[in-house]
Every structure is written in structure tokens, then in C-alpha cells.
Design a protein around this motif. Sequence first.
Motif, PDB file in Angstrom:
ATOM      1  N   UNK A  59       5.433 -46.033  -4.553  1.00 11.63           N
ATOM      2  CA  UNK A  59       4.479 -45.006  -4.971  1.00 11.63           C
ATOM      3  C   UNK A  59       5.027 -43.621  -4.646  1.00 11.63           C
ATOM      4  N   UNK A  60       5.644 -43.483  -3.475  1.00 11.21           N
ATOM      5  CA  UNK A  60       6.197 -42.187  -3.062  1.00 11.21           C
ATOM      6  C   UNK A  60       7.303 -41.723  -4.003  1.00 11.21           C
ATOM      7  N   UNK A  61       8.205 -42.656  -4.389  1.00 10.25           N
ATOM      8  CA  UNK A  61       9.370 -42.290  -5.199  1.00 10.25           C
ATOM      9  C   UNK A  61       9.163 -42.517  -6.689  1.00 10.25           C
ATOM     10  N   UNK A  62       8.108 -43.270  -7.052  1.00  9.97           N
ATOM     11  CA  UNK A  62       7.823 -43.507  -8.462  1.00  9.97           C
ATOM     12  C   UNK A  62       8.817 -44.416  -9.152  1.00  9.97           C
ATOM     13  N   UNK A  63       9.526 -45.224  -8.378  1.00  4.68           N
ATOM     14  CA  UNK A  63      10.578 -46.046  -8.974  1.00  4.68           C
ATOM     15  C   UNK A  63      10.899 -47.238  -8.079  1.00  4.68           C
ATOM     16  N   UNK A  64      10.973 -48.441  -8.676  1.00  8.37           N
ATOM     17  CA  UNK A  64      11.418 -49.619  -7.941  1.00  8.37           C
ATOM     18  C   UNK A  64      12.870 -49.441  -7.491  1.00  8.37           C
ATOM     19  N   UNK A  65      13.699 -48.887  -8.374  1.00  5.49           N
ATOM     20  CA  UNK A  65      15.127 -48.752  -8.084  1.00  5.49           C
ATOM     21  C   UNK A  65      15.371 -47.842  -6.894  1.00  5.49           C
TER      22      UNK A  65
ATOM     23  N   UNK B 188      15.299 -57.073  -7.095  1.00  3.85           N
ATOM     24  CA  UNK B 188      14.655 -58.382  -7.202  1.00  3.85           C
ATOM     25  C   UNK B 188      13.764 -58.645  -5.997  1.00  3.85           C
ATOM     26  N   UNK B 189      14.264 -58.303  -4.809  1.00  2.00           N
ATOM     27  CA  UNK B 189      13.471 -58.506  -3.591  1.00  2.00           C
ATOM     28  C   UNK B 189      12.223 -57.634  -3.605  1.00  2.00           C
ATOM     29  N   UNK B 190      12.368 -56.394  -4.080  1.00  2.00           N
ATOM     30  CA  UNK B 190      11.202 -55.498  -4.164  1.00  2.00           C
ATOM     31  C   UNK B 190      10.161 -56.070  -5.121  1.00  2.00           C
ATOM     32  N   UNK B 191      10.620 -56.542  -6.263  1.00  2.00           N
ATOM     33  CA  UNK B 191       9.708 -57.115  -7.255  1.00  2.00           C
ATOM     34  C   UNK B 191       8.982 -58.330  -6.698  1.00  2.00           C
ATOM     35  N   UNK B 192       9.702 -59.157  -5.968  1.00  2.00           N
ATOM     36  CA  UNK B 192       9.101 -60.361  -5.383  1.00  2.00           C
ATOM     37  C   UNK B 192       8.042 -59.997  -4.338  1.00  2.00           C
ATOM     38  N   UNK B 193       8.326 -58.973  -3.517  1.00  2.00           N
ATOM     39  CA  UNK B 193       7.354 -58.565  -2.504  1.00  2.00           C
ATOM     40  C   UNK B 193       6.078 -58.032  -3.136  1.00  2.00           C
ATOM     41  N   UNK B 194       6.227 -57.213  -4.182  1.00  2.00           N
ATOM     42  CA  UNK B 194       5.043 -56.662  -4.848  1.00  2.00           C
ATOM     43  C   UNK B 194       4.267 -57.770  -5.556  1.00  2.00           C
ATOM     44  N   UNK B 195       4.989 -58.690  -6.185  1.00  2.00           N
ATOM     45  CA  UNK B 195       4.323 -59.811  -6.864  1.00  2.00           C
ATOM     46  C   UNK B 195       3.560 -60.662  -5.858  1.00  2.00           C
TER      47      UNK B 195
ATOM     48  N   UNK C  16       4.294 -56.767   6.965  1.00  2.00           N
ATOM     49  CA  UNK C  16       4.185 -55.341   6.667  1.00  2.00           C
ATOM     50  C   UNK C  16       5.212 -54.881   5.644  1.00  2.00           C
ATOM     51  N   UNK C  17       6.296 -55.631   5.490  1.00  2.00           N
ATOM     52  CA  UNK C  17       7.351 -55.181   4.573  1.00  2.00           C
ATOM     53  C   UNK C  17       6.819 -54.960   3.158  1.00  2.00           C
ATOM     54  N   UNK C  18       5.860 -55.792   2.746  1.00  2.00           N
ATOM     55  CA  UNK C  18       5.320 -55.651   1.389  1.00  2.00           C
ATOM     56  C   UNK C  18       4.555 -54.344   1.237  1.00  2.00           C
ATOM     57  N   UNK C  19       3.790 -53.976   2.263  1.00  2.00           N
ATOM     58  CA  UNK C  19       3.036 -52.725   2.213  1.00  2.00           C
ATOM     59  C   UNK C  19       3.968 -51.513   2.314  1.00  2.00           C
ATOM     60  N   UNK C  20       5.001 -51.635   3.135  1.00  2.00           N
ATOM     61  CA  UNK C  20       5.988 -50.565   3.226  1.00  2.00           C
ATOM     62  C   UNK C  20       6.712 -50.389   1.895  1.00  2.00           C
ATOM     63  N   UNK C  21       7.000 -51.509   1.232  1.00  2.00           N
ATOM     64  CA  UNK C  21       7.654 -51.449  -0.074  1.00  2.00           C
ATOM     65  C   UNK C  21       6.749 -50.772  -1.099  1.00  2.00           C
ATOM     66  N   UNK C  22       5.458 -51.131  -1.093  1.00  2.00           N
ATOM     67  CA  UNK C  22       4.510 -50.521  -2.026  1.00  2.00           C
ATOM     68  C   UNK C  22       4.423 -49.019  -1.786  1.00  2.00           C
ATOM     69  N   UNK C  23       4.326 -48.600  -0.529  1.00  2.00           N
ATOM     70  CA  UNK C  23       4.230 -47.170  -0.231  1.00  2.00           C
ATOM     71  C   UNK C  23       5.460 -46.417  -0.719  1.00  2.00           C
ATOM     72  N   UNK C  24       6.642 -46.993  -0.511  1.00  2.00           N
ATOM     73  CA  UNK C  24       7.873 -46.317  -0.917  1.00  2.00           C
ATOM     74  C   UNK C  24       7.981 -46.229  -2.441  1.00  2.00           C
TER      75      UNK C  24
END
Length: 289
Positions: free
Chosen positions: A11-17, A28-35, A1-9
Amino acid sequence: MNRYLALQKIVELGSFTRAAEALGYTQSAMSQMIASLEEELSIKLLIRSRTGARLTLEGAELYPYVERLVYQYWAAREKANEIKGLETGVVRMGTLASISVHWLPGLLRDFQARYPGVEFVIHQGDYTSIQEWIKTGAVDFGFVNPKAVSGLETLVLKEGAMLAVLPEGHPLAELEAVPLELLAREPFILLEEGHYYEPLEGFRSLGVTPNIKYTIHDDYAIMTMVEAGLGVSILAELILHRTNYRLALRPTVPAVSRTIAVGYRDRNSLPIASKYFIDILTKRAEELP
């Protein structure tokens, strides 16, 4: 679920950072999860640019399913918390500016004193956005006018007055109550509340059309503009509490009011923390301004 939670966050904030900071991950971890998620789904979900991140066309089509998946995940977590007792949990609500300012601080303080392990996620919007958040599962419940929503259960809390807001010294301020027909002739500053707005319903009931010069999604900006003499408006009496603007406030003829209710999809399916908060809210409704 972490990948879906990361995607939602993201989209909500409009920023990986910002999403990484909010969730406690590295970029880097966020990018890896989305990839990893994009590879699994064989769909490009996000477009990154210097201005932030946004969904691709394919990602936007898939995203409502992601929101429902995340909602079901949190619902399962909440059910587990219910079984264990209300030691932890998350209350997700949609609220209006006047409620955020004049109701929530005291309610949140008292609730947190009893249930310190419960977290709150609060989205501020209007009748239209709050209704959509409830239906998509982005929030568990929200503050709405029952007349402004469809397909939801509602629990009425309180009826509140709405007042004409005029610059000090305005000719209409000499009246004890301002007829809507006269107010309609003045440059009118409209509060954007989505597809339903109580003052407009009042004007329509008389068959008059206000002279709308500005449409703004912020009560306090409207007060500032009225104070500057740019026009007149009608706002909820609640939002006008404890303000220092130089304004004349008058009831209207006929009177304009708004009904505040809690709206949700199904009370039985609400997370236990949200049920408890709504219970406290209804018990305190009479004493709320």
C-alpha cells in the motif's frame, strides 16, 4: 505478521514489485502472502493492474486496523529492544522539507555514530499528513506547528522567521520590509501545507486576501517559479538557506513566523529509539539553524 507487513509495504509503495524488493521477498512470495491473508479474512484486499496495486473498498475500510496492528507489533519489538538495550531499533518520523534538508543530516549522522544499529523510516509531508501519520501510528513522532495539530502532545523546539520571496528587480524588493497588504496584491504562489499555513494566517489577521495564482507542494518549485517572474511567495527562512536562485528575500510587515515542535501521541509510549532521538534533538535545538 509478515503478511500484514507485506500488505502495508504494498500500500505504501503502490506496487507488488517494489514492495518485494524493499522487503527482500520474491513477487511470488508476496502474492502468496496476500492471497493467504485474503483467504483468512475472506476479503479481497488489493486490486492489481498494470499501473500498480491499490486497496479495494473493503480493504480500505480494514486498512486502519492493519496499520494499528503493525504499529503495535513494532512497539512490542521496540520494548524488547529497550529491555535488551539500544542495540537495535527503528525511528519512524514525519518531517517537513526544510527540516529534512537543514536539520536531519547532521542529527542523523551524530545519532548513528552513537547507535549504529538503529534504523530510520522518514516520511516527508505537511502539517496535515504528518498529524494523521502520528495518529494512525505510521510514524512515532513528527515535526509540526502546535497551532496546526489537535489531540497530540507537542514539545516546542524553535521559532523561525518566514520571508517574502520576490524576483530580483521586483519593485517591492526596493523595500527593507514588505507590507503584507502590498504582497497580497501580487500574483501569489502558495505552498500547500495542509489545513494550516502561517502566511495565510498573517493575511487573515489584516483582513486581506492574497491573489493566489498557483498552489504547489514543493518549496524549491516555488523558488524556481518566483525566479521566473511568475509571482511572489512567503517561505520559511530555513528552506532558503544555501540556495542559488536569483531571488530577493525580505521580512514582512507584520512579521510572519512559524513555530517548530515535535508532536507525538504519548511520550511514555514512544519506542526507546525515538525517545533517544528526541532527547538529542531537544539538546541540540539551540544550535540548529
